[in-house]
Write a protein that holds these residues in place. Structure first.
Motif, mmCIF file in Angstrom:
data_model
loop_
_atom_site.group_PDB
_atom_site.id
_atom_site.type_symbol
_atom_site.label_atom_id
_atom_site.label_comp_id
_atom_site.label_asym_id
_atom_site.label_seq_id
_atom_site.Cartn_x
_atom_site.Cartn_y
_atom_site.Cartn_z
ATOM 1 N N ILE A 96 9.107 -61.220 21.033
ATOM 2 C CA ILE A 96 9.122 -61.553 19.609
ATOM 3 C C ILE A 96 9.932 -62.823 19.400
ATOM 4 O O ILE A 96 11.062 -62.931 19.876
ATOM 5 C CB ILE A 96 9.752 -60.404 18.778
ATOM 6 C CG1 ILE A 96 9.039 -59.081 19.041
ATOM 7 C CG2 ILE A 96 9.774 -60.764 17.295
ATOM 8 C CD1 ILE A 96 7.616 -59.000 18.581
ATOM 9 N N GLU A 97 9.347 -63.768 18.678
ATOM 10 C CA GLU A 97 10.059 -64.984 18.290
ATOM 11 C C GLU A 97 10.474 -64.843 16.836
ATOM 12 O O GLU A 97 9.720 -64.324 16.017
ATOM 13 C CB GLU A 97 9.165 -66.208 18.474
ATOM 14 C CG GLU A 97 8.843 -66.478 19.933
ATOM 15 C CD GLU A 97 8.062 -67.761 20.142
ATOM 16 O OE1 GLU A 97 8.140 -68.664 19.288
ATOM 17 O OE2 GLU A 97 7.385 -67.849 21.177
ATOM 18 N N TYR A 98 11.679 -65.299 16.512
ATOM 19 C CA TYR A 98 12.191 -65.219 15.145
ATOM 20 C C TYR A 98 13.179 -66.352 14.903
ATOM 21 O O TYR A 98 13.650 -66.995 15.852
ATOM 22 C CB TYR A 98 12.836 -63.846 14.891
ATOM 23 C CG TYR A 98 14.092 -63.599 15.695
ATOM 24 C CD1 TYR A 98 15.346 -63.726 15.113
ATOM 25 C CD2 TYR A 98 14.034 -63.247 17.042
ATOM 26 C CE1 TYR A 98 16.500 -63.505 15.846
ATOM 27 C CE2 TYR A 98 15.173 -63.027 17.778
ATOM 28 C CZ TYR A 98 16.407 -63.160 17.178
ATOM 29 O OH TYR A 98 17.543 -62.955 17.900
ATOM 30 N N ASP A 99 13.484 -66.611 13.664
ATOM 31 C CA ASP A 99 14.458 -67.643 13.269
ATOM 32 C C ASP A 99 14.280 -68.943 14.049
ATOM 33 O O ASP A 99 15.181 -69.391 14.759
ATOM 34 C CB ASP A 99 15.890 -67.139 13.434
ATOM 35 C CG ASP A 99 16.262 -66.129 12.375
ATOM 36 O OD1 ASP A 99 15.485 -65.939 11.428
ATOM 37 O OD2 ASP A 99 17.341 -65.519 12.494
ATOM 38 N N LYS A 100 13.117 -69.522 13.953
ATOM 39 C CA LYS A 100 12.769 -70.813 14.554
ATOM 40 C C LYS A 100 12.676 -70.773 16.074
ATOM 41 O O LYS A 100 11.613 -70.833 16.628
ATOM 42 C CB LYS A 100 13.727 -71.913 14.103
ATOM 43 C CG LYS A 100 13.730 -72.164 12.625
ATOM 44 C CD LYS A 100 14.740 -73.216 12.269
ATOM 45 C CE LYS A 100 14.898 -73.292 10.763
ATOM 46 N NZ LYS A 100 16.058 -74.000 10.347
ATOM 47 N N ASP A 101 13.803 -70.644 16.784
ATOM 48 C CA ASP A 101 13.762 -70.763 18.245
ATOM 49 C C ASP A 101 14.451 -69.609 18.968
ATOM 50 O O ASP A 101 14.824 -69.736 20.129
ATOM 51 C CB ASP A 101 14.366 -72.096 18.678
ATOM 52 C CG ASP A 101 15.809 -72.265 18.225
ATOM 53 O OD1 ASP A 101 16.295 -71.430 17.443
ATOM 54 O OD2 ASP A 101 16.447 -73.241 18.660
ATOM 55 N N GLU A 102 14.622 -68.482 18.304
ATOM 56 C CA GLU A 102 15.234 -67.310 18.930
ATOM 57 C C GLU A 102 14.131 -66.377 19.439
ATOM 58 O O GLU A 102 13.052 -66.299 18.856
ATOM 59 C CB GLU A 102 16.111 -66.548 17.930
ATOM 60 C CG GLU A 102 17.231 -67.377 17.339
ATOM 61 C CD GLU A 102 18.330 -67.675 18.332
ATOM 62 O OE1 GLU A 102 18.634 -66.806 19.175
ATOM 63 O OE2 GLU A 102 18.887 -68.774 18.278
ATOM 64 N N LYS A 103 14.422 -65.636 20.532
ATOM 65 C CA LYS A 103 13.450 -64.695 21.099
ATOM 66 C C LYS A 103 14.169 -63.446 21.602
ATOM 67 O O LYS A 103 15.310 -63.506 22.026
ATOM 68 C CB LYS A 103 12.705 -65.311 22.295
ATOM 69 C CG LYS A 103 11.807 -66.467 21.956
ATOM 70 C CD LYS A 103 10.989 -66.893 23.154
ATOM 71 C CE LYS A 103 11.776 -67.791 24.077
ATOM 72 N NZ LYS A 103 10.958 -68.420 25.120
ATOM 73 N N PHE A 104 13.436 -62.329 21.548
ATOM 74 C CA PHE A 104 13.900 -61.123 22.201
ATOM 75 C C PHE A 104 12.680 -60.392 22.738
ATOM 76 O O PHE A 104 11.538 -60.733 22.424
ATOM 77 C CB PHE A 104 14.737 -60.229 21.264
ATOM 78 C CG PHE A 104 13.953 -59.440 20.274
ATOM 79 C CD1 PHE A 104 13.548 -58.137 20.556
ATOM 80 C CD2 PHE A 104 13.609 -59.977 19.049
ATOM 81 C CE1 PHE A 104 12.820 -57.395 19.646
ATOM 82 C CE2 PHE A 104 12.879 -59.245 18.131
ATOM 83 C CZ PHE A 104 12.482 -57.952 18.430
ATOM 84 N N TRP A 105 12.919 -59.382 23.566
ATOM 85 C CA TRP A 105 11.844 -58.610 24.176
ATOM 86 C C TRP A 105 12.152 -57.127 24.021
ATOM 87 O O TRP A 105 13.299 -56.731 23.818
ATOM 88 C CB TRP A 105 11.715 -58.964 25.667
ATOM 89 C CG TRP A 105 12.940 -58.593 26.442
ATOM 90 C CD1 TRP A 105 14.082 -59.335 26.592
ATOM 91 C CD2 TRP A 105 13.175 -57.372 27.126
ATOM 92 N NE1 TRP A 105 15.002 -58.650 27.337
ATOM 93 C CE2 TRP A 105 14.465 -57.428 27.675
ATOM 94 C CE3 TRP A 105 12.422 -56.217 27.343
ATOM 95 C CZ2 TRP A 105 15.017 -56.397 28.427
ATOM 96 C CZ3 TRP A 105 12.968 -55.187 28.082
ATOM 97 C CH2 TRP A 105 14.241 -55.290 28.613
#
Length: 182
Positions: free
Chosen positions: A144-153
């Motif tokens: 999942i990408e969020y807040d422009k350039d942040e990612k988590f899985w």
């Protein structure tokens, strides 16, 4: 039946019907955010809401506490009165790895689901996360990408034990960037 009883029953049915219509028309995402912010209102950023079905959801969030970033997941169930927080799990990002890792057992919280593993991606070159279980099964985690350039899985299982899995962060070319076994 007396006229008074009919009027009382009609008013009660109308009020009860109105309540249930109001409950179904509520925005689930807003109700979930409200439940999370009621517990941790300061510096909390909800990264993603994952609806497992129409009555069970996981909210992935991060917050900053005195300059230390934490990443976690909140577990919510919908009941007669709306969304209820039934548990959460979070940890401080250590910076030791380029891919963060956290485990939660879901069996006591959600019906039909057993485990959740999740983490924040700290290296922008990581474009895919694979999970190899102790049973030897390999899964591609949701990214999942969020807040422009942040990612988590994250990966949710229905019966497979994810504790002790090997987590591998891969580049867009399939190159191994980080591998963790916990």
């Amino acid at each position: 039946m007396s006229k008074k009883l009919i009027i009382i029953l009609s008013i009660s049915a109308a009020l009860l019907g109105g309540y249930f219509i109001n409950l179904t028309l509520r925005d689930d995402a807003q109700e979930i955010k409200k439940a999370i912010y009621s517990v941790n209102p300061h510096n909390t950023n909800i990264a993603h809401l994952e609806f497992l079905d129409n009555k069970q959801a996981i909210a992935f969030y991060e917050w900053d506490s005195q300059g230390r970033l934490h990443f976690g997941s909140a577990f919510l169930k919908k009941n007669l009165f709306g969304w209820e927080l039934v548990g959460s799990s979070a940890g401080q990002l250590s910076g030791e790895y380029t891919i963060d890792w956290g485990f939660s057992s879901l069996e006591s919280r959600f019906s039909g689901y057993t485990d959740l593993i999740r983490g924040k991606i700290l290296d922008p070159q990581i474009e895919e996360v694979s999970v190899k279980t102790n049973a030897g099964n390999v899964y591609k985690a949701n990214l999942i990408e969020y807040d422009k350039d942040e990612k988590f899985w994250f990966l949710v299982s229905k019966g497979e034990n994810l504790e002790g899995s090997t987590i591998t962060g891969l580049s867009s070319e399939g190159e191994k960037i980080e591998q963790i076994t916990k």
